[in-house]
Motif scaffolding. Structure first.
Motif, mmCIF file in Angstrom:
data_model
loop_
_atom_site.group_PDB
_atom_site.id
_atom_site.type_symbol
_atom_site.label_atom_id
_atom_site.label_comp_id
_atom_site.label_asym_id
_atom_site.label_seq_id
_atom_site.Cartn_x
_atom_site.Cartn_y
_atom_site.Cartn_z
ATOM 1 N N UNK A 1 -5.069 -9.405 -6.480
ATOM 2 C CA UNK A 1 -3.793 -9.315 -7.189
ATOM 3 C C UNK A 1 -2.653 -9.934 -6.392
ATOM 4 N N UNK A 2 -2.855 -10.127 -5.090
ATOM 5 C CA UNK A 2 -1.836 -10.705 -4.233
ATOM 6 C C UNK A 2 -2.154 -12.149 -3.857
ATOM 7 N N UNK A 3 -3.044 -12.772 -4.600
ATOM 8 C CA UNK A 3 -3.429 -14.159 -4.346
ATOM 9 C C UNK A 3 -2.186 -15.041 -4.227
ATOM 10 N N UNK A 4 -2.164 -15.904 -3.212
ATOM 11 C CA UNK A 4 -1.009 -16.783 -2.989
ATOM 12 C C UNK A 4 -0.832 -17.798 -4.119
ATOM 13 N N UNK A 5 -1.907 -18.081 -4.835
ATOM 14 C CA UNK A 5 -1.843 -19.060 -5.915
ATOM 15 C C UNK A 5 -2.105 -18.409 -7.274
ATOM 16 N N UNK A 6 -1.797 -17.139 -7.366
ATOM 17 C CA UNK A 6 -2.087 -16.395 -8.598
ATOM 18 C C UNK A 6 -1.334 -16.960 -9.794
ATOM 19 N N UNK A 7 -1.997 -16.934 -10.942
ATOM 20 C CA UNK A 7 -1.346 -17.239 -12.207
ATOM 21 C C UNK A 7 -1.035 -15.910 -12.880
ATOM 22 N N UNK A 8 0.150 -15.814 -13.449
ATOM 23 C CA UNK A 8 0.604 -14.548 -14.024
ATOM 24 C C UNK A 8 0.853 -14.714 -15.521
ATOM 25 N N UNK A 9 0.217 -13.873 -16.310
ATOM 26 C CA UNK A 9 0.359 -13.950 -17.769
ATOM 27 C C UNK A 9 1.807 -13.727 -18.182
ATOM 28 N N UNK A 10 2.342 -14.660 -18.961
ATOM 29 C CA UNK A 10 3.679 -14.504 -19.497
ATOM 30 C C UNK A 10 4.785 -14.890 -18.550
ATOM 31 N N UNK A 11 4.450 -15.259 -17.311
ATOM 32 C CA UNK A 11 5.444 -15.700 -16.345
ATOM 33 C C UNK A 11 5.289 -17.198 -16.106
ATOM 34 N N UNK B 1 12.120 10.122 12.352
ATOM 35 C CA UNK B 1 11.614 11.011 11.305
ATOM 36 C C UNK B 1 10.186 10.645 10.918
ATOM 37 N N UNK B 2 9.923 9.349 10.832
ATOM 38 C CA UNK B 2 8.582 8.908 10.472
ATOM 39 C C UNK B 2 7.573 9.278 11.556
ATOM 40 N N UNK B 3 7.972 9.113 12.799
ATOM 41 C CA UNK B 3 7.063 9.397 13.905
ATOM 42 C C UNK B 3 6.711 10.876 13.964
ATOM 43 N N UNK B 4 7.716 11.745 13.910
ATOM 44 C CA UNK B 4 7.446 13.172 14.078
ATOM 45 C C UNK B 4 6.755 13.794 12.868
ATOM 46 N N UNK B 5 6.867 13.165 11.733
ATOM 47 C CA UNK B 5 6.133 13.647 10.560
ATOM 48 C C UNK B 5 4.837 12.856 10.362
ATOM 49 N N UNK B 6 4.638 11.821 11.154
ATOM 50 C CA UNK B 6 3.510 10.898 11.009
ATOM 51 C C UNK B 6 3.411 10.426 9.560
ATOM 52 N N UNK B 7 4.572 10.071 9.016
ATOM 53 C CA UNK B 7 4.639 9.668 7.614
ATOM 54 C C UNK B 7 4.200 8.220 7.447
ATOM 55 N N UNK B 8 3.714 7.935 6.260
ATOM 56 C CA UNK B 8 3.229 6.596 5.933
ATOM 57 C C UNK B 8 4.000 6.047 4.737
ATOM 58 N N UNK B 9 4.298 4.760 4.768
ATOM 59 C CA UNK B 9 4.909 4.084 3.625
ATOM 60 C C UNK B 9 4.044 2.877 3.282
ATOM 61 N N UNK B 10 3.635 2.795 2.037
ATOM 62 C CA UNK B 10 2.852 1.645 1.588
ATOM 63 C C UNK B 10 3.338 1.246 0.203
ATOM 64 N N UNK B 11 2.770 0.212 -0.355
ATOM 65 C CA UNK B 11 3.237 -0.307 -1.636
ATOM 66 C C UNK B 11 2.091 -0.881 -2.443
ATOM 67 N N UNK B 12 2.314 -0.932 -3.759
ATOM 68 C CA UNK B 12 1.325 -1.501 -4.680
ATOM 69 C C UNK B 12 2.053 -2.384 -5.680
ATOM 70 N N UNK B 13 1.639 -3.636 -5.784
ATOM 71 C CA UNK B 13 2.186 -4.525 -6.811
ATOM 72 C C UNK B 13 1.423 -4.330 -8.108
ATOM 73 N N UNK B 14 0.120 -4.443 -8.042
ATOM 74 C CA UNK B 14 -0.784 -4.182 -9.167
ATOM 75 C C UNK B 14 -2.166 -4.066 -8.560
ATOM 76 N N UNK B 15 -3.059 -3.400 -9.241
ATOM 77 C CA UNK B 15 -4.381 -3.163 -8.672
ATOM 78 C C UNK B 15 -5.304 -4.368 -8.780
ATOM 79 N N UNK B 16 -6.488 -4.212 -8.220
ATOM 80 C CA UNK B 16 -7.493 -5.253 -8.223
ATOM 81 C C UNK B 16 -8.354 -5.170 -9.482
ATOM 82 N N UNK B 17 -9.264 -6.113 -9.596
ATOM 83 C CA UNK B 17 -10.197 -6.097 -10.727
ATOM 84 C C UNK B 17 -11.033 -4.812 -10.718
#
Length: 356
Positions: free
Chosen positions: A103-113, A297-313
């Motif tokens: 979904x993060x392909x550098x040469x991805x084609x996007x429907x409607x875009x 704050x992140x260190x002492x809580x050992x918190x994680x931040x991540x992101x999702x654009x869209x899922x895989x096949x």
């Protein structure tokens, strides 16, 4: 299979930058190598467009195969889904495709875009991709159009091809385990109400939904154990409410499905030790950092931040299976193509600044 028409109808954006569409009659495209021609039943509305024909999350039947289809798994007559990503290269030099993050392909084609989308009666869609090796070999791994289960209605399947796959990928990436708490901000929206169902019914997670009071019944019907009215709390009391509902520990994961900087600012305080904030919604306007994301704050809580654009096949196949088994039931209404401008204008009024 009925004869393929020489022309087809499509909704085109006739005034770029404005919510304005019109129906045009266009010449039927020939599917190229690795493509299929699909007769569409259900196109779903996206937000921003670049190409003249918008739309993604479409469902239809294959009416013609392009060159190189001799070994294809997709056949004429198959009912297939069109995802947001309509094509990938299969061999990104920085390894997105090779690592399964197609979904993060550098040469991805996007429907409607950047390629014609699903606001039409026909669309050409990639169904397979040439192998990275210098051989005439095609791999199912890079297949884009997905064959759908006979038990899943087209209108139920379509929203799962973007909203569904995105929230399912987010839940998987959160690493929350069955029985743990997940907070879903924007729980009554298009992505949020699917996330609630996948989390509670599909992954045995305990859900706290946050949204405007008008969304309470939807959120509770979608499997949330608790609902928090975002309008009844300030930044301090909403955190206190989440902590109270989670026995003072906080949630293992927070999914921000709404395009709100304030929601992101609140989210880190909802987390328990080693919890994960998953970024999905993208606020409009000048970019802002996530408030309160201080290293200490992140260190002492050992918190994680991540992101999702869209899922895989793979994510798409698995979340469609949840829908086919009745775990998820999307909320939608159907409209004729001629009503696209009116529907888009109403959406723009409901979500100011998020639709153009």
């Amino acid at each position: 299979m009925s004869e393929i028409p020489k022309q087809y109808k499509a909704c085109v954006y006739d005034e770029p930058g404005k919510i304005s569409t019109k129906i045009e009659t266009l010449e039927t495209p020939e599917p190229g190598p690795g493509e299929v021609l699909i007769k569409l039943y259900v196109p779903i509305s996206p937000r921003k467009q670049v190409t003249k024909i918008g739309g993604h999350e479409g469902v239809g039947r294959v009416v013609k195969l392009g060159p190189g289809s001799e070994t294809a798994t997709i056949k004429i007559g198959d009912r297939v889904g069109v995802k947001w990503v309509s094509g990938t290269c299969g061999s990104c030099p920085t390894a997105q495709c090779m690592a399964g993050a197609d979904a993060l392909c550098q040469k991805a084609k996007v429907s409607g875009y950047y390629t014609p989308g699903t606001y039409a009666s026909l669309v050409a869609q990639m169904f397979l991709q040439e192998s990275p090796c210098n051989k005439t070999v095609f791999t199912a791994f890079n297949s884009i159009a997905l064959v759908l289960s006979n038990g899943l209605l087209s209108a139920d399947a379509a929203p799962m091809l973007c909203a569904g796959v995105t929230t399912y990928a987010a839940l998987r990436k959160s690493k929350a385990r069955s029985g743990e708490w997940v907070v879903i901000s924007g729980a009554g929206g298009g992505l949020g109400h699917i996330a609630c169902q996948l989390a509670s019914g599909g992954m045995a997670l305990r859900v706290i939904g946050i949204d405007a009071p008008s969304k309470k019944q939807v959120v509770m019907n979608c499997g949330a154990e608790h609902f928090i009215d975002v309008n009844s709390h300030d930044d301090t009391s909403i955190v206190e409410e989440v902590l109270k509902l989670t026995a003072g520990l906080g949630a293992s994961a927070v999914l921000v499905c709404t395009a709100s900087n304030k929601a992101y600012a609140q989210a880190l305080d909802f987390l328990r030790f080693d919890g994960t904030l998953v970024c999905i919604g993208m606020p409009e306007g000048a970019p802002q950092p996530i408030a309160k994301s201080f290293p200490q704050a992140l260190v002492f809580k050992q918190a994680n931040i991540c992101a999702v654009a869209v899922g895989t096949r793979r994510d798409a196949i698995e979340c469609l299976d949840f829908a086919a088994r009745g775990v998820v039931k999307t909320h939608f209404r159907t409209e004729k193509m001629e009503n696209l401008t009116e529907v888009s204008e109403k959406a723009a009024l409901s979500y100011p600044g998020q639709f153009r």
